[in-house]
Design a protein around this motif. Structure first.
Motif, PDB file in Angstrom:
ATOM      1  N   CYS A   4      13.710   7.756 -17.845  1.00 11.93           N
ATOM      2  CA  CYS A   4      14.494   6.990 -16.869  1.00 11.93           C
ATOM      3  C   CYS A   4      15.169   5.771 -17.482  1.00 11.93           C
ATOM      4  O   CYS A   4      16.128   5.253 -16.908  1.00 11.93           O
ATOM      5  N   ALA A   5      14.687   5.306 -18.613  1.00 12.78           N
ATOM      6  CA  ALA A   5      15.214   4.072 -19.214  1.00 12.78           C
ATOM      7  C   ALA A   5      16.727   4.116 -19.436  1.00 12.78           C
ATOM      8  O   ALA A   5      17.419   3.157 -19.080  1.00 12.78           O
ATOM      9  N   PRO A   6      17.288   5.200 -19.997  1.00 14.74           N
ATOM     10  CA  PRO A   6      18.749   5.213 -20.192  1.00 14.74           C
ATOM     11  C   PRO A   6      19.519   5.139 -18.866  1.00 14.74           C
ATOM     12  O   PRO A   6      20.605   4.550 -18.808  1.00 14.74           O
ATOM     13  N   ILE A   7      18.949   5.688 -17.824  1.00 17.14           N
ATOM     14  CA  ILE A   7      19.615   5.654 -16.516  1.00 17.14           C
ATOM     15  C   ILE A   7      19.630   4.214 -15.994  1.00 17.14           C
ATOM     16  O   ILE A   7      20.655   3.722 -15.526  1.00 17.14           O
ATOM     17  N   PHE A   8      18.495   3.533 -16.084  1.00 14.76           N
ATOM     18  CA  PHE A   8      18.421   2.149 -15.604  1.00 14.76           C
ATOM     19  C   PHE A   8      19.323   1.217 -16.411  1.00 14.76           C
ATOM     20  O   PHE A   8      19.884   0.274 -15.862  1.00 14.76           O
ATOM     21  N   ARG A   9      19.469   1.483 -17.701  1.00 15.40           N
ATOM     22  CA  ARG A   9      20.306   0.622 -18.545  1.00 15.40           C
ATOM     23  C   ARG A   9      21.773   0.613 -18.112  1.00 15.40           C
ATOM     24  O   ARG A   9      22.492  -0.333 -18.372  1.00 15.40           O
ATOM     25  N   ALA A  10      22.204   1.650 -17.441  1.00 20.40           N
ATOM     26  CA  ALA A  10      23.601   1.759 -17.027  1.00 20.40           C
ATOM     27  C   ALA A  10      23.924   0.884 -15.804  1.00 20.40           C
ATOM     28  O   ALA A  10      25.082   0.770 -15.418  1.00 20.40           O
ATOM     29  N   TYR A  11      22.904   0.266 -15.209  1.00 24.16           N
ATOM     30  CA  TYR A  11      23.113  -0.514 -13.995  1.00 24.16           C
ATOM     31  C   TYR A  11      22.693  -1.965 -14.207  1.00 24.16           C
ATOM     32  O   TYR A  11      21.773  -2.259 -14.953  1.00 24.16           O
ATOM     33  N   ASP A  12      23.364  -2.857 -13.489  1.00 24.65           N
ATOM     34  CA  ASP A  12      23.043  -4.273 -13.500  1.00 24.65           C
ATOM     35  C   ASP A  12      22.074  -4.525 -12.344  1.00 24.65           C
ATOM     36  O   ASP A  12      22.489  -4.730 -11.204  1.00 24.65           O
ATOM     37  N   LEU A  13      20.786  -4.465 -12.632  1.00 26.60           N
ATOM     38  CA  LEU A  13      19.771  -4.566 -11.588  1.00 26.60           C
ATOM     39  C   LEU A  13      19.428  -6.031 -11.306  1.00 26.60           C
ATOM     40  O   LEU A  13      18.752  -6.686 -12.066  1.00 26.60           O
ATOM     41  N   LYS A  14      19.910  -6.499 -10.171  1.00 24.25           N
ATOM     42  CA  LYS A  14      19.620  -7.866  -9.720  1.00 24.25           C
ATOM     43  C   LYS A  14      18.944  -7.778  -8.360  1.00 24.25           C
ATOM     44  O   LYS A  14      18.764  -6.693  -7.814  1.00 24.25           O
ATOM     45  N   ASP A  15      18.598  -8.910  -7.813  1.00 23.12           N
ATOM     46  CA  ASP A  15      17.872  -8.941  -6.548  1.00 23.12           C
ATOM     47  C   ASP A  15      18.607  -8.241  -5.402  1.00 23.12           C
ATOM     48  O   ASP A  15      17.979  -7.675  -4.519  1.00 23.12           O
ATOM     49  N   ASP A  16      19.923  -8.276  -5.395  1.00 23.42           N
ATOM     50  CA  ASP A  16      20.683  -7.690  -4.284  1.00 23.42           C
ATOM     51  C   ASP A  16      21.135  -6.249  -4.563  1.00 23.42           C
ATOM     52  O   ASP A  16      21.931  -5.685  -3.824  1.00 23.42           O
ATOM     53  N   PRO A  21      26.509  -0.400  -3.143  1.00 29.41           N
ATOM     54  CA  PRO A  21      26.733   1.052  -3.101  1.00 29.41           C
ATOM     55  C   PRO A  21      26.188   1.791  -4.329  1.00 29.41           C
ATOM     56  O   PRO A  21      25.878   2.970  -4.253  1.00 29.41           O
ATOM     57  N   GLU A  22      26.032   1.094  -5.445  1.00 30.63           N
ATOM     58  CA  GLU A  22      25.537   1.740  -6.659  1.00 30.63           C
ATOM     59  C   GLU A  22      24.079   2.173  -6.526  1.00 30.63           C
ATOM     60  O   GLU A  22      23.593   3.016  -7.277  1.00 30.63           O
ATOM     61  N   PHE A  23      23.367   1.606  -5.561  1.00 29.61           N
ATOM     62  CA  PHE A  23      21.958   1.932  -5.366  1.00 29.61           C
ATOM     63  C   PHE A  23      21.778   3.422  -5.073  1.00 29.61           C
ATOM     64  O   PHE A  23      20.917   4.086  -5.637  1.00 29.61           O
ATOM     65  N   ARG A  24      22.593   3.957  -4.198  1.00 28.14           N
ATOM     66  CA  ARG A  24      22.524   5.388  -3.854  1.00 28.14           C
ATOM     67  C   ARG A  24      22.810   6.243  -5.087  1.00 28.14           C
ATOM     68  O   ARG A  24      22.145   7.255  -5.318  1.00 28.14           O
ATOM     69  N   GLN A  25      23.770   5.851  -5.882  1.00 29.48           N
ATOM     70  CA  GLN A  25      24.114   6.596  -7.091  1.00 29.48           C
ATOM     71  C   GLN A  25      22.942   6.570  -8.092  1.00 29.48           C
ATOM     72  O   GLN A  25      22.619   7.576  -8.703  1.00 29.48           O
TER      73      GLN A  25
END
Length: 72
Positions: A4-16, A21-25
């Protein structure tokens, strides 16, 4: 986690992030990535259609072994 690490790296995960909309993706990519990994590597108790595994032998058709004699 390594799958899962490469998938998470593609997103800017912040508190909000869960409100964007990227959350669903992200959820869909994780679901697909994990399903692909399971199909390729297998998991005990799961028959993967992608690996063309044979179904498990039903309990009623498993070989029966004679009872062992008790030691004296």
């Amino acid at each position: 986690m390594r799958i899962c690490a490469p998938i998470f790296r593609a997103y800017d995960l912040k508190d909000d992030f869960s409100e964007r909309p990227e959350f669903r993706q992200l959820k869909e990519e994780l679901r697909t990535g994990i399903r692909t990994w399971i199909d390729e590597n297998g998991v005990p108790g799961y028959r993967s259609p992608a690996r063309k595994e044979k179904p498990p032998v039903p309990y009623s058709e498993q070989p029966r072994y004679p009872k062992r004699n008790k030691r004296k």
